[in-house]
Design an enzyme around this catalytic site. Structure first.
Site, PDB file in Angstrom:
ATOM      1  N   ILE A  50       0.835  -1.210   0.000  1.00 34.48           N
ATOM      2  CA  ILE A  50       0.000   0.000   0.000  1.00 34.48           C
ATOM      3  C   ILE A  50       0.869   1.258   0.000  1.00 34.48           C
ATOM      4  O   ILE A  50       0.561   2.242  -0.684  1.00 34.48           O
ATOM      5  CB  ILE A  50      -0.957  -0.046   1.215  1.00 34.48           C
ATOM      6  CG1 ILE A  50      -1.996  -1.164   1.018  1.00 34.48           C
ATOM      7  CG2 ILE A  50      -1.631   1.312   1.443  1.00 34.48           C
ATOM      8  CD1 ILE A  50      -2.805  -1.511   2.268  1.00 34.48           C
ATOM      9  N   ASP A 109      11.955   2.901   4.346  1.00 31.60           N
ATOM     10  CA  ASP A 109      11.550   1.508   4.592  1.00 31.60           C
ATOM     11  C   ASP A 109      12.692   0.833   5.337  1.00 31.60           C
ATOM     12  O   ASP A 109      13.847   1.244   5.227  1.00 31.60           O
ATOM     13  CB  ASP A 109      11.293   0.776   3.258  1.00 31.60           C
ATOM     14  CG  ASP A 109      10.382  -0.432   3.422  1.00 31.60           C
ATOM     15  OD1 ASP A 109       9.201  -0.341   3.022  1.00 31.60           O
ATOM     16  OD2 ASP A 109      10.841  -1.456   3.956  1.00 31.60           O
ATOM     17  N   ASP A 169      13.951   2.154  10.430  1.00 26.80           N
ATOM     18  CA  ASP A 169      13.094   1.257  11.226  1.00 26.80           C
ATOM     19  C   ASP A 169      12.142   2.119  12.046  1.00 26.80           C
ATOM     20  O   ASP A 169      12.565   2.812  12.978  1.00 26.80           O
ATOM     21  CB  ASP A 169      13.976   0.389  12.141  1.00 26.80           C
ATOM     22  CG  ASP A 169      13.166  -0.604  12.955  1.00 26.80           C
ATOM     23  OD1 ASP A 169      11.920  -0.525  12.956  1.00 26.80           O
ATOM     24  OD2 ASP A 169      13.795  -1.457  13.604  1.00 26.80           O
ATOM     25  N   VAL A 170      10.858   2.061  11.713  1.00 28.75           N
ATOM     26  CA  VAL A 170       9.884   2.951  12.384  1.00 28.75           C
ATOM     27  C   VAL A 170       9.767   2.661  13.878  1.00 28.75           C
ATOM     28  O   VAL A 170       9.330   3.524  14.644  1.00 28.75           O
ATOM     29  CB  VAL A 170       8.474   2.856  11.733  1.00 28.75           C
ATOM     30  CG1 VAL A 170       8.500   3.333  10.298  1.00 28.75           C
ATOM     31  CG2 VAL A 170       7.894   1.448  11.844  1.00 28.75           C
ATOM     32  N   SER A 219      -6.552  -0.458  10.024  1.00 26.14           N
ATOM     33  CA  SER A 219      -7.098  -1.677   9.394  1.00 26.14           C
ATOM     34  C   SER A 219      -8.508  -1.913   9.907  1.00 26.14           C
ATOM     35  O   SER A 219      -8.820  -1.566  11.064  1.00 26.14           O
ATOM     36  CB  SER A 219      -6.230  -2.889   9.760  1.00 26.14           C
ATOM     37  OG  SER A 219      -6.854  -4.086   9.319  1.00 26.14           O
ATOM     38  N   TYR A 232      -2.244  -7.699  16.660  1.00 20.41           N
ATOM     39  CA  TYR A 232      -2.467  -6.832  15.491  1.00 20.41           C
ATOM     40  C   TYR A 232      -3.749  -6.016  15.665  1.00 20.41           C
ATOM     41  O   TYR A 232      -3.758  -4.801  15.423  1.00 20.41           O
ATOM     42  CB  TYR A 232      -2.539  -7.708  14.238  1.00 20.41           C
ATOM     43  CG  TYR A 232      -2.668  -6.958  12.934  1.00 20.41           C
ATOM     44  CD1 TYR A 232      -1.559  -6.368  12.327  1.00 20.41           C
ATOM     45  CD2 TYR A 232      -3.904  -6.855  12.285  1.00 20.41           C
ATOM     46  CE1 TYR A 232      -1.681  -5.702  11.117  1.00 20.41           C
ATOM     47  CE2 TYR A 232      -4.026  -6.191  11.075  1.00 20.41           C
ATOM     48  CZ  TYR A 232      -2.917  -5.610  10.493  1.00 20.41           C
ATOM     49  OH  TYR A 232      -3.047  -4.943   9.294  1.00 20.41           O
ATOM     50  N   LYS A 267      -3.850  -1.989  15.862  1.00 17.86           N
ATOM     51  CA  LYS A 267      -4.569  -1.168  14.883  1.00 17.86           C
ATOM     52  C   LYS A 267      -5.684  -0.352  15.547  1.00 17.86           C
ATOM     53  O   LYS A 267      -5.940   0.789  15.138  1.00 17.86           O
ATOM     54  CB  LYS A 267      -5.140  -2.056  13.769  1.00 17.86           C
ATOM     55  CG  LYS A 267      -4.060  -2.657  12.879  1.00 17.86           C
ATOM     56  CD  LYS A 267      -3.263  -1.578  12.158  1.00 17.86           C
ATOM     57  CE  LYS A 267      -2.285  -2.151  11.154  1.00 17.86           C
ATOM     58  NZ  LYS A 267      -1.539  -1.109  10.411  1.00 17.86           N
TER      59      LYS A 267
HETATM   60  N1  LIG Z   1      -2.772  -5.790   2.700  1.00 18.57           N
HETATM   61  C1  LIG Z   1      -3.825  -5.815   3.501  1.00 18.57           C
HETATM   62  O1  LIG Z   1      -4.737  -6.628   3.329  1.00 18.57           O
HETATM   63  C2  LIG Z   1      -3.949  -4.796   4.619  1.00 18.57           C
HETATM   64  C3  LIG Z   1      -5.206  -4.649   5.230  1.00 18.57           C
HETATM   65  C4  LIG Z   1      -5.361  -3.720   6.256  1.00 18.57           C
HETATM   66  C5  LIG Z   1      -4.276  -2.970   6.666  1.00 18.57           C
HETATM   67  N2  LIG Z   1      -3.059  -3.145   6.080  1.00 18.57           N
HETATM   68  C6  LIG Z   1      -1.964  -2.315   6.579  1.00 18.57           C
HETATM   69  O2  LIG Z   1      -1.383  -1.586   5.515  1.00 18.57           O
HETATM   70  C7  LIG Z   1      -0.041  -1.271   5.847  1.00 18.57           C
HETATM   71  C8  LIG Z   1       0.836  -1.701   4.694  1.00 18.57           C
HETATM   72  O3  LIG Z   1       0.735  -3.119   4.567  1.00 18.57           O
HETATM   73  P1  LIG Z   1       0.925  -3.874   3.174  1.00 18.57           P
HETATM   74  O4  LIG Z   1      -0.181  -4.821   3.043  1.00 18.57           O
HETATM   75  O5  LIG Z   1       1.203  -2.882   2.106  1.00 18.57           O
HETATM   76  O6  LIG Z   1       2.234  -4.713   3.550  1.00 18.57           O
HETATM   77  P2  LIG Z   1       3.593  -4.997   2.723  1.00 18.57           P
HETATM   78  O7  LIG Z   1       4.280  -6.081   3.500  1.00 18.57           O
HETATM   79  O8  LIG Z   1       3.318  -5.199   1.287  1.00 18.57           O
HETATM   80  O9  LIG Z   1       4.401  -3.630   2.911  1.00 18.57           O
HETATM   81  C9  LIG Z   1       4.816  -3.200   4.177  1.00 18.57           C
HETATM   82  C10 LIG Z   1       6.113  -2.434   4.044  1.00 18.57           C
HETATM   83  O10 LIG Z   1       6.505  -2.008   5.371  1.00 18.57           O
HETATM   84  C11 LIG Z   1       7.902  -2.240   5.525  1.00 18.57           C
HETATM   85  N3  LIG Z   1       8.229  -2.410   6.944  1.00 18.57           N
HETATM   86  C12 LIG Z   1       7.968  -3.471   7.744  1.00 18.57           C
HETATM   87  N4  LIG Z   1       8.469  -3.252   8.984  1.00 18.57           N
HETATM   88  C13 LIG Z   1       9.050  -2.024   8.961  1.00 18.57           C
HETATM   89  C14 LIG Z   1       9.730  -1.231   9.931  1.00 18.57           C
HETATM   90  N5  LIG Z   1       9.964  -1.689  11.177  1.00 18.57           N
HETATM   91  N6  LIG Z   1      10.178   0.004   9.572  1.00 18.57           N
HETATM   92  C15 LIG Z   1       9.989   0.440   8.296  1.00 18.57           C
HETATM   93  N7  LIG Z   1       9.377  -0.257   7.337  1.00 18.57           N
HETATM   94  C16 LIG Z   1       8.902  -1.477   7.663  1.00 18.57           C
HETATM   95  C17 LIG Z   1       8.166  -3.510   4.710  1.00 18.57           C
HETATM   96  O11 LIG Z   1       9.548  -3.655   4.387  1.00 18.57           O
HETATM   97  C18 LIG Z   1       7.276  -3.295   3.486  1.00 18.57           C
HETATM   98  O12 LIG Z   1       7.944  -2.603   2.457  1.00 18.57           O
HETATM   99  C19 LIG Z   1       0.270  -2.034   7.145  1.00 18.57           C
HETATM  100  O13 LIG Z   1       0.146  -1.161   8.233  1.00 18.57           O
HETATM  101  C20 LIG Z   1      -0.820  -3.091   7.186  1.00 18.57           C
HETATM  102  O14 LIG Z   1      -1.096  -3.491   8.503  1.00 18.57           O
HETATM  103  C21 LIG Z   1      -2.868  -4.034   5.050  1.00 18.57           C
END
Ligand SMILES: NC(=O)c1ccc[n+]([C@@H]2O[C@H](COP(=O)([O-])OP(=O)(O)OC[C@H]3O[C@@H](n4cnc5c(N)ncnc54)[C@H](O)[C@@H]3O)[C@@H](O)[C@H]2O)c1
Length: 260
Positions: free
Chosen positions: A16, A35, A56-57, A136, A148, A152
Site C-alpha cells: 500500500i 523503509d 526502522d519505524v 485496518s 495486530y 490497529k
Molecule cells: N494488505 C492488507 O490486506 C492490509 C489490510 C489492512 C491494513 N493493512 C496495513 O497496511 C499497511 C501496509 O501493509 P501492506 O499490506 O502494504 O504490507 P507490505 O508487506 O506489502 O508492505 C509493508 C512495508 O513495510 C515495511 N516495513 C515493515 N516493517 C518495517 C519497519 N519496522 N520500519 C519500516 N518499514 C517497515 C516492509 O519492508 C514493506 O515494504 C500495514 O500497516 C498493514 O497493517 C494491510
C-alpha cells in the site's frame, strides 16, 4: 499538503505504501520513501526518491535522526503517510508468543506513533501539514490476530488524539482502514494456498478484495486540500467488509440479487 514540500511515505518499498508513493508522484508531488528494506517501488517515476538508509519505524533514534536528515536534504515534510507495518500472526490467545506480540505492537503502533510525532511536531511548528495513518478493519473487528487488532485499534485512537493535539496548529491527522488488500504479499499467500481468496472476500458487501490503488486514492484525498475540513476520522476502504460481515448471522449476503 502542498506542492512545495515533500511527502514522506513509510513502508513505501512495497504494498500500500508503494502504491501511494507512485500515485502521489504521478500527480506531481515530490515523494520520499523510507523503509526498513529500502527499494524503489514498482512503477515509480523520477519524483519518487528512496531514502537509501534502512529506516526502522520502531526505533526512536532511527526515526528522529532519519526525519531530521530527510528534511535537511529535501526540505520540509508537508504530508506524511504511515504505511509501514507487519501482519498479525494467527494464534489462539494462549499460544501467542510475546516476541510476536512485541514485534507487531512495536512496528504497527509504536512505529506509527514515533514517526507521526517526529514529523507532526515539525509540521505544527510550521503550522501546516497532513498525516494519514494506515490502520485496518482489523482494528474495528475481532479475529485471531490479537496483537495486530489491538495495535490497529490503538492507531485509530492515536489518530483521534493527535488530531485534537494539532488541530489548531494547522495539522490534520486521519486514518484509513483497508480491508483485505491484494498486495504482492497477500497474493503470494493466496497463490501458495496459505490464504483463501473466497474466505477473504466472502464477507465484503462487494464480494471482492481491495486493490492497493484504491487505498492509495483515499490516502491521496485525505492528504489533499480537497479534505481541508477533515481531521480525526478513520475511513474504511474495505469493499464493504464492515457493512457485510454480520450478514452471515441472518441469511447471508445476497448473491448479486436481492432476497425477498
Ligand atoms: N494488505 C492488507 O490486506 C492490509 C489490510 C489492512 C491494513 N493493512 C496495513 O497496511 C499497511 C501496509 O501493509 P501492506 O499490506 O502494504 O504490507 P507490505 O508487506 O506489502 O508492505 C509493508 C512495508 O513495510 C515495511 N516495513 C515493515 N516493517 C518495517 C519497519 N519496522 N520500519 C519500516 N518499514 C517497515 C516492509 O519492508 C514493506 O515494504 C500495514 O500497516 C498493514 O497493517 C494491510
Amino acid at each position: 499538503m502542498t506542492n512545495d514540500g515533500i511527502i514522506l511515505v513509510t513502508g513505501g518499498s512495497r504494498g500500500i505504501g508503494a502504491a501511494t508513493a507512485v500515485m502521489l508522484a504521478e500527480r506531481g508531488h515530490r515523494v520520499v520513501v523510507v523503509d526498513i528494506v529500502p527499494e524503489t517501488p514498482a512503477g515509480a517515476n523520477a519524483s519518487v526518491l528512496v531514502w537509501p538508509e534502512s529506516f526502522d519505524v520502531a526505533r526512536e533514534e532511527s526515526v528522529t535522526s532519519g526525519v531530521a536528515a530527510i528534511e535537511e536534504k529535501y526540505g520540509p515534510i508537508t504530508g506524511l503517510v504511515n504505511a509501514a507495518g507487519v501482519f498479525g500472526k494467527m494464534h489462539s490467545l494462549e499460544r501467542i508468543r510475546m516476541e510476536n506480540w512485541d514485534r507487531e505492537v512495536n512496528i504497527d503502533l509504536r512505529g506509527t506513533f514515533l514517526v507521526a510525532r517526529a514529523v507532526g511536531v515539525r509540521m505544527a511548528a510550521r503550522r501546516h501539514g497532513a498525516i494519514v495513518n494506515v490502520a485496518s478493519v482489523a482494528g474495528m473487528t475481532s479475529g485471531p490476530i490479537h496483537a495486530y487488532t489491538a495495535a490497529k485499534a490503538g492507531v485509530i485512537q492515536l489518530t483521534l488524539s493527535m488530531a485534537g493535539e494539532w488541530g489548531r496548529a494547522g495539522v490534520r491527522v486521519n486514518a484509513v482502514s483497508p480491508g483485505f488488500t491484494r498486495t504482492v504479499a497477500l497474493q503470494a499467500g493466496i497463490d501458495s494456498d496459505a490464504m483463501s481468496e473466497e474466505r477473504l472476500s466472502r464477507n465484503a458487501a462487494m464480494g471482492r478484495l481491495v486493490q492497493p490503488s484504491e487505498v492509495a486514492e483515499a490516502i491521496v484525498w485525505l492528504l489533499s486540500p480537497m479534505s481541508s475540513a477533515i481531521t480525526g476520522i478513520n475511513l474504511p476502504v474495505d469493499a464493504g467488509f464492515l457493512a457485510g460481515s454480520t450478514w452471515d448471522s441472518y441469511w447471508g449476503l445476497p448473491n448479486g440479487g436481492s432476497k425477498s
